[in-house]
Design an enzyme around this catalytic site. Structure first.
Site, PDB file in Angstrom:
ATOM      1  N   THR A 127      32.165 119.626  38.767  1.00 35.62           N
ATOM      2  CA  THR A 127      31.946 120.186  40.112  1.00 35.62           C
ATOM      3  C   THR A 127      31.516 121.641  40.060  1.00 35.62           C
ATOM      4  OG1 THR A 127      33.529 118.653  41.073  1.00 35.62           O
ATOM      5  CG2 THR A 127      33.124 120.656  42.316  1.00 35.62           C
ATOM      6  N   THR A 175      36.957 118.535  36.439  1.00 39.19           N
ATOM      7  CA  THR A 175      38.418 118.554  36.463  1.00 39.19           C
ATOM      8  C   THR A 175      39.030 117.182  36.187  1.00 39.19           C
ATOM      9  OG1 THR A 175      38.435 118.214  38.858  1.00 39.19           O
ATOM     10  CG2 THR A 175      38.511 120.490  38.075  1.00 39.19           C
ATOM     11  N   ASP A 176      38.245 116.108  36.411  1.00 37.56           N
ATOM     12  CA  ASP A 176      38.833 114.764  36.292  1.00 37.56           C
ATOM     13  C   ASP A 176      39.407 114.488  34.905  1.00 37.56           C
ATOM     14  OD1 ASP A 176      38.083 114.375  38.885  1.00 37.56           O
ATOM     15  OD2 ASP A 176      36.540 112.883  38.478  1.00 37.56           O
ATOM     16  N   SER A 232      32.945 114.634  34.607  1.00 38.63           N
ATOM     17  CA  SER A 232      33.852 114.411  33.463  1.00 38.63           C
ATOM     18  C   SER A 232      34.531 113.042  33.493  1.00 38.63           C
ATOM     19  CB  SER A 232      34.892 115.523  33.367  1.00 38.63           C
ATOM     20  OG  SER A 232      35.838 115.426  34.398  1.00 38.63           O
ATOM     21  N   SER A 233      34.489 112.364  34.643  1.00 39.94           N
ATOM     22  CA  SER A 233      35.040 110.999  34.667  1.00 39.94           C
ATOM     23  C   SER A 233      34.134 110.039  33.896  1.00 39.94           C
ATOM     24  CB  SER A 233      35.234 110.526  36.107  1.00 39.94           C
ATOM     25  OG  SER A 233      34.007 110.600  36.806  1.00 39.94           O
TER      26      SER A 233
END
Ligand code: ASP
Length: 349
Positions: free
Chosen positions: A53, A130-131, A97-98
């Protein structure tokens, strides 16, 4: 266990509060960040960008996608870092990042090692979604023999948000990476005004600007760093337990060739009878099984007996994740299997 990034860490240490809990600097879920850079900050920081993000903007349909280059990101925070801090940007990936795989984890590990190979490098910052930031951060920490800090950061609001949190987070991370007080302490997550040691850190909120917390105990220790090894081919699965969960979810992972399974148990690490039977068989077939819990805080402990009680499972060879939750336990189990290390030594803290 959060450390306000704005406080001088030396002062925090002097006060004996190095690993104690404290409230986030951000009570209203807006990132505080550094108003002004520390006057004495100096050094050379390599910023590795991977997407997330912090590097995303809205597309025509309103979806948030990574689009912002590393140079653009750093340019946006030049006035918040010290004049004597040099920043070199290296774009490593451009991912949500997911979507990351263990191959991507390897890419991050290699990029960090390359950055630290530069003798003039004072510290490294990794901008990251952040995931799965807690996974990449603990992976870097596990292989980090170097005393120089590696600081992960990201954002909850995209780059084109009217009030983005990424720039303050990035400035804080860069300032933390040049702070001598952060040497010899491994990897960190700098987020929403807090500097959190990587081990035990987890994303605890889907929206709040101070979205990371820690489950590490106050006297947490880091194990010896592992020799850098690829994680890409280590098949470690996570299986969630719930009342009535069938053993088929464990059996499927074993049949599929998993070398390790992290079971997200209930309470202090307990599962139902059928799942327990599957776990016992998996252990007997040589699969390494780590028990964690779906409860956010506290330690996984062998308190209860009975077929699926953690005490029974630990007697049968299941390993406790201690304070680690599934996301980081899976990475540490993969690192242990890749390096032929006893997983328990990486999971103790
Ligand atoms: N889905 C995003 C990611 O992990 C979320 C974020 O960066 O905050 O890449």
């Amino acid at each position: 266990m959060k450390i306000p990034v704005l406080a001088s860490l030396a002062a925090v240490l002097a006060a004996g509060l190095m690993l104690s809990s404290c409230t986030s600097a951000d009570e209203e879920n807006t990132a505080a960040g550094s108003a002004t850079p520390p006057a004495d900050a100096e050094g050379n920081v390599v910023v590795l960008t991977t997407g997330g993000t912090i590097a995303s903007t809205h597309d025509e349909g309103g979806a948030v996608v990574p689009t912002v280059s590393g140079d653009e990101l750093v340019d946006s925070v030049r006035d918040r870092i010290g004049d004597k801090v040099e920043v070199e940007v290296r774009q490593v990936a451009e991912l949500d990042s997911s979507a990351m795989t263990l191959e991507d984890t390897d890419t991050v590990l290699t990029a960090v090692a390359d950055a630290l190979a530069g003798e003039s490098t004072t510290g490294v910052v990794v901008t990251h979604g952040t995931d799965s930031m807690e996974e990449s951060a603990v992976a870097v920490d596990a292989f980090l023999a170097d005393s120089r800090p590696v600081v992960f950061t990201g954002a909850m609001r995209p780059f084109d948000d009217p009030d983005p949190d990424g720039p303050a987070n990035l400035a804080d991370a860069i300032n933390a990476a040049v702070d001598p007080a952060n040497r010899d302490r491994g990897a960190f997550i700098s987020f929403g005004g807090d500097l959190i040691p990587a081990r035990g850190a987890y994303k605890h909120h889907t929206e709040a600007a101070d979205g990371f917390a820690s489950n590490a105990p106050e006297d947490a220790v880091r194990p010896e760093a592992l020799e850098l090894t690829s994680l890409a081919d280590v098949d470690v699965r996570t299986v969630a337990a719930y009342p009535g969960a069938p053993r088929a979810v464990i059996d499927a992972a074993v049949v599929d060739g998993a070398r390790g399974i992290v079971v997200e148990g209930m309470g202090a690490g307990n599962v139902g009878t059928d799942l327990a039977a599957g776990i016992m068989d998996a252990v007997n077939q040589g699969v390494t099984v780590v028990m964690t819990t779906r409860v956010p805080e506290g330690k996984v402990e062998g308190v209860y007996g009975g077929a699926g009680g953690a005490a029974t499972l630990f007697d049968a060879g299941v390993i406790s994740s201690g304070h680690f939750r599934a996301a980081q336990a899976r990475i540490l189990l993969a690192a242990a299997l890749a390096t032929d290390t006893d997983p328990a030594t990486l999971l103790e803290m």
